[in-house]
Design a protein around this motif. Structure first.
Motif, short mmCIF file in Angstrom:
data_model
loop_
_atom_site.label_atom_id
_atom_site.label_comp_id
_atom_site.label_asym_id
_atom_site.label_seq_id
_atom_site.Cartn_x
_atom_site.Cartn_y
_atom_site.Cartn_z
N TYR A 192 41.62 31.22 44.63
CA TYR A 192 40.51 32.17 44.74
C TYR A 192 40.58 32.91 46.07
CZ TYR A 192 35.82 33.92 45.71
OH TYR A 192 34.76 34.71 46.06
N THR A 193 40.45 34.22 46.00
CA THR A 193 40.47 35.06 47.20
C THR A 193 39.21 35.93 47.21
OG1 THR A 193 42.89 35.16 47.17
CG2 THR A 193 41.73 36.81 48.50
N PRO A 194 38.37 35.80 48.24
CA PRO A 194 37.16 36.63 48.29
C PRO A 194 37.50 38.10 48.46
CG PRO A 194 37.45 35.43 50.34
CD PRO A 194 38.48 34.90 49.40
N LYS A 195 36.83 38.95 47.73
CA LYS A 195 37.08 40.38 47.84
C LYS A 195 35.88 41.13 47.29
CE LYS A 195 40.78 40.38 45.35
NZ LYS A 195 41.98 40.85 44.57
N LEU A 196 35.81 42.42 47.64
CA LEU A 196 34.78 43.28 47.06
C LEU A 196 35.13 43.57 45.62
CD1 LEU A 196 34.27 45.83 50.01
CD2 LEU A 196 32.90 43.79 49.49
#
Length: 238
Positions: free
Chosen positions: A217-221
């Motif tokens: 999982y990679t946080p992003k807009l």
């Protein structure tokens, strides 16, 4: 879920017909055992998609070739010991099958169930990407349950982001721009999201099927906004 994987694998390789229910069960099982990228590959192999070309008889035969069914055990990779519990490996599951190949028209129920499974393994980023692919790729419209699943994914993304320094910095920058009314960065998908772009986005988030593990999982807009902000806009438009 390992036991479920064993029985679904036996059905998959038995030559019995594939339908949307069987496909959905396989996607959920693969996702719950930690292989959502293989679940997505399975969906791509069997589901009817709007970005598919008109099928030709040769293409149907090629779909059954082992080269198109993922890497085979022992090809271009070191041999590994088989598990003692007699469960087939994920790559062994994906061998070419003998049943006739045909595309399956998936329903919103099938994709909703998959998004629930993605939420269960804490992959809200994949849920957001799957939402983007519903109409342009699989020609299905989200329903009330889809929206509830999406809102749950954005809440989970917020919780996961609280444990990530990268995500905290991203959210601080977003908050500062909003406070001083600085235009937010535009969506990475300007204009209408096409089937090709939506499909590629899911592939990039989950990773290739050849890998033993999916991408993390990679946080992003999401479309230039925080996930919960974009989901709120969708909720108000519903």
């Amino acid at each position: 879920y390992l036991t479920a994987m064993k029985y679904w694998s036996q059905y998959y390789q038995s030559g019995l017909p594939m339908d949307r229910h069987t496909l959905g069960v396989g996607m959920r099982i693969l996702t719950r055992i930690g292989n959502p990228h293989e679940a997505f590959w399975l969906l791509q192999q069997w589901a009817y998609r709007l970005n598919l070309e008109a099928p030709r008889s040769k293409e149907i035969e090629e779909e059954l070739e082992p080269a198109d069914q993922g890497p085979q055990v022992g090809e271009n990779e070191p041999q590994v010991d088989e598990p003692e519990n007699d469960l087939p490996s994920d790559k062994a599951l994906m061998k070419a099958t003998t049943h006739p190949f045909h595309r399956v028209s998936v329903s919103i129920i099938t994709l909703n169930d998959w998004m629930v499974a993605l939420n269960r393994i804490e992959r809200p980023d994949a849920v957001l990407a799957a939402w983007d692919a519903l109409r342009p790729v699989y020609n299905v419209s989200p329903d009330a349950r889809s929206l509830a699943i999406l809102l749950g994914a954005t809440r989970q993304a917020r919780r996961l982001d609280n444990n990530s320094v990268k995500a905290v910095v991203m959210r601080m920058k977003y908050g500062l721009r909003d406070t001083f009314r600085v235009p937010q960065p535009g969506s990475q998908f300007p204009g209408e999201l096409t089937a090709t772009v939506a499909q590629k986005n899911l592939e990039e988030i989950l990773g290739p099927m050849e890998k033993s593990k999916p991408r993390k999982y990679t946080p992003k807009l999401w479309h230039g906004r925080l996930p919960e902000d974009h989901a709120r806009m969708l909720f108000l438009q519903a």
